[in-house]
Design an enzyme around this catalytic site. Structure first.
Site, PDB file in Angstrom:
ATOM      1  N   HIS A  96       7.594 -11.360  26.745  1.00 49.64           N
ATOM      2  CA  HIS A  96       6.831 -10.175  26.357  1.00 49.64           C
ATOM      3  C   HIS A  96       5.582 -10.628  25.626  1.00 49.64           C
ATOM      4  O   HIS A  96       5.655 -11.454  24.723  1.00 49.64           O
ATOM      5  CB  HIS A  96       7.666  -9.275  25.428  1.00 49.64           C
ATOM      6  CG  HIS A  96       6.922  -8.059  25.015  1.00 49.64           C
ATOM      7  ND1 HIS A  96       6.925  -6.900  25.762  1.00 49.64           N
ATOM      8  CD2 HIS A  96       6.119  -7.819  23.960  1.00 49.64           C
ATOM      9  CE1 HIS A  96       6.149  -6.009  25.173  1.00 49.64           C
ATOM     10  NE2 HIS A  96       5.646  -6.547  24.077  1.00 49.64           N
ATOM     11  N   ASP A 146      12.202   5.191  21.376  1.00 57.17           N
ATOM     12  CA  ASP A 146      10.940   4.457  21.250  1.00 57.17           C
ATOM     13  C   ASP A 146       9.826   5.145  22.031  1.00 57.17           C
ATOM     14  O   ASP A 146       8.686   5.191  21.575  1.00 57.17           O
ATOM     15  CB  ASP A 146      11.094   3.015  21.743  1.00 57.17           C
ATOM     16  CG  ASP A 146       9.755   2.301  21.674  1.00 57.17           C
ATOM     17  OD1 ASP A 146       9.239   2.161  20.558  1.00 57.17           O
ATOM     18  OD2 ASP A 146       9.198   1.937  22.722  1.00 57.17           O
ATOM     19  N   ARG A 150       3.238   7.507  17.140  1.00 58.49           N
ATOM     20  CA  ARG A 150       2.503   6.508  16.342  1.00 58.49           C
ATOM     21  C   ARG A 150       1.076   6.368  16.844  1.00 58.49           C
ATOM     22  O   ARG A 150       0.142   6.183  16.062  1.00 58.49           O
ATOM     23  CB  ARG A 150       3.217   5.159  16.415  1.00 58.49           C
ATOM     24  CG  ARG A 150       4.499   5.122  15.597  1.00 58.49           C
ATOM     25  CD  ARG A 150       5.352   3.926  15.973  1.00 58.49           C
ATOM     26  NE  ARG A 150       4.627   2.679  15.844  1.00 58.49           N
ATOM     27  CZ  ARG A 150       4.834   1.602  16.613  1.00 58.49           C
ATOM     28  NH1 ARG A 150       5.742   1.626  17.561  1.00 58.49           N
ATOM     29  NH2 ARG A 150       4.136   0.520  16.422  1.00 58.49           N
ATOM     30  N   SER A 191      10.140  -1.593  18.080  1.00 60.05           N
ATOM     31  CA  SER A 191       9.772  -0.974  19.347  1.00 60.05           C
ATOM     32  C   SER A 191       9.919  -1.971  20.497  1.00 60.05           C
ATOM     33  O   SER A 191      10.565  -1.693  21.516  1.00 60.05           O
ATOM     34  CB  SER A 191       8.314  -0.484  19.238  1.00 60.05           C
ATOM     35  OG  SER A 191       7.769  -0.193  20.489  1.00 60.05           O
ATOM     36  N   LYS A 215      13.568  -2.388  23.341  1.00 55.14           N
ATOM     37  CA  LYS A 215      13.485  -2.346  24.806  1.00 55.14           C
ATOM     38  C   LYS A 215      14.002  -3.641  25.419  1.00 55.14           C
ATOM     39  O   LYS A 215      14.693  -3.625  26.437  1.00 55.14           O
ATOM     40  CB  LYS A 215      12.027  -2.093  25.235  1.00 55.14           C
ATOM     41  CG  LYS A 215      11.602  -0.647  24.956  1.00 55.14           C
ATOM     42  CD  LYS A 215      10.136  -0.407  25.201  1.00 55.14           C
ATOM     43  CE  LYS A 215       9.273  -0.974  24.117  1.00 55.14           C
ATOM     44  NZ  LYS A 215       7.912  -0.476  24.032  1.00 55.14           N
TER      45      LYS A 215
END
Ligand code: URA
Length: 428
Positions: free
Chosen positions: A85, A164, A171, A186, A190
């Site tokens: 990620h 999320d 947000r 967050s 995931k």
């Protein structure tokens, strides 16, 4: 009668208290169900941004977001899984060559990706430049493709961490994106719900990243590595530079083309370096040794996996990529050395040309973007091309040009230039 009420939870965090496990479980669940209102969650998110969270609170919050939806399970696959990620950057096309490369080395890559918002690009927008390619797969299709091809890049389904999805959108419009506990929970909710065995985090630092300072990037990386490790996911983070954009292109089709160059054994040196560094970490995390990803780029097997991956999702890897209708060349104003190319300036220019979107529902232009013809350290000559701007809508050129102004420095030939390392640190 509920165990808690929203005001009590907000007041605890406003007054710098620690939220209890039961307050966290309740507020995340009640918000997902609509019992806690958006304005109450906004106030809580702001209190968290201002007053922080302990490691225990962050872990519990992440767990509550995972519990808001489904968990995927790849344990039936015949090979180990690893995912990466990136916290988001400019010209960051690394997922495109990386997923098939790691799959070609024997590790399955379930890559759930997102779309771009603001100046950073999104992997799904890039791949959608390929004619026919589709981002939406069912969980069963994803599992079948992981077994047959070894790599999938697709959109996360609605069932994964729905808390999320709701909180991230809130947000985004309440000035509470940049809270380290909220970013870490967050991302990691995931990734943990997705069920990957190993995870490599590419935490970007610099002008084009969420985290502008090395200390903040390090704290975010450490928080995410701890969350992953505590959840049984083999997690490491690389801190990588995002003050200069990656490669030579930012946009959708242009980044696909550059990724294909890397898969063909060429491509810009920085993209190759980061792809191989992340691939090595993913293989190590998955427990695979004795395979060098650089060899799989050189021998064409990563390219074969790329073609199979694109075909499996309806795309034609041989189809010509879309091109922009209009282009505009910016030439170097003087002879010299390019000593700075600012990632944020380039990212904003690509976005303004139509490669990105201002609102979630906007379309993107597949052919839009920026190509830069020199990188920091390169010699440039007055009048030679420095940037090519691409768009279908030429009225966008002026604003894109304005964002590039002040975004680069050319200094006299002979000026000393020291390249900054791309991989700054490793946290694991
Ligand atoms: N990416 C995410 O998924 N969540 C954040 O909060 C920030 C970046």
């Amino acid at each position: 009668m509920s165990a808690h009420d929203a005001v009590e939870v907000i007041l605890t965090k406003r007054d710098r208290g620690e939220l209890s496990d039961s307050q966290i479980d309740w507020v995340v669940d009640a918000y997902t169900r609509g019992e806690v209102a958006d304005e109450q969650m906004s106030a809580l998110a702001m209190a968290i941004l201002l007053n922080g969270m302990t490691r225990r609170e962050i872990a519990r919050w992440t767990g509550a977001m995972i519990a808001s939806g489904e968990r995927m399970d790849f344990s039936s696959l015949s090979r180990p899984t690893a995912d990466k990620h990136s916290t988001g950057g400019v010209g960051d096309k690394i997922t495109l060559p990386l997923a098939p490369l790691v799959a070609a080395c024997g590790v399955a890559v379930p890559q759930l990706s997102g779309r771009g918002l603001g100046h950073t690009g999104g992997t799904l927008d890039k791949l959608e430049a390929i004619p026919g390619w589709r981002a939406g797969l069912s969980n069963d299709e994803m599992l079948a493709q992981l077994e047959s091809v070894g790599a999938v890049i697709c959109a996360a389904g609605a069932g994964l961490a729905p808390a999320d999805k709701k909180l991230y959108a809130l947000r985004d419009v309440t000035g509470t994106v940049e809270a380290i506990p909220l970013i870490a929970s967050s991302i990691m909710s995931k990734k943990i719900a997705e069920g990957t065995g190993a995870l490599v985090l590419d935490v970007k630092v610099g002008t084009g990243a969420f985290m502008k300072s090395l200390d903040d990037a390090r704290e975010l990386a450490r928080t995410m590595v701890d969350l992953g490790t505590d959840a049984g996911v083999h997690t490491v983070a690389l801190l990588t530079d995002m003050s200069t954009p990656l490669g030579n292109t930012a946009g959708n089709a242009v980044e696909v083309a550059e990724s294909v160059e890397v898969l063909a054994g060429g491509g810009p040196a920085d993209v190759v370096e980061l792809t191989v560094a992340l691939a090595r970490e993913m293989l190590a995390g998955a427990g695979v040794t004795g395979v060098d990803p650089a060899d799989k780029l050189a021998d064409g097997s990563a390219m074969d996996t790329w073609r199979a991956m694109i075909r499996a999702q309806g795309g034609d890897p041989d189809a010509p990529l879309p091109t922009a209708r209009e282009s505009h060349v910016v030439t170097a104003p003087a002879d010299g050395v390019l000593t700075r190319l600012d990632a944020m300036a380039v990212g904003l220019a690509a976005w303004r040309l139509g490669a990105g979107r201002a609102r979630k529902e906007d379309p993107v232009q597949a052919g839009a973007g920026v190509v830069w013809h020199a990188r920091p350290g390169d010699t440039v000559r007055a009048g030679e091309p420095l940037f090519t701007l691409l768009t279908d809508t030429p009225e966008r050129f002026d604003r894109a040009l304005a964002s590039l102004e002040g975004g680069y420095d050319i200094e006299p030939s002979g000026t000393a230039f020291t390249a900054q390392p791309l991989v700054i640190d490793r946290i694991g």
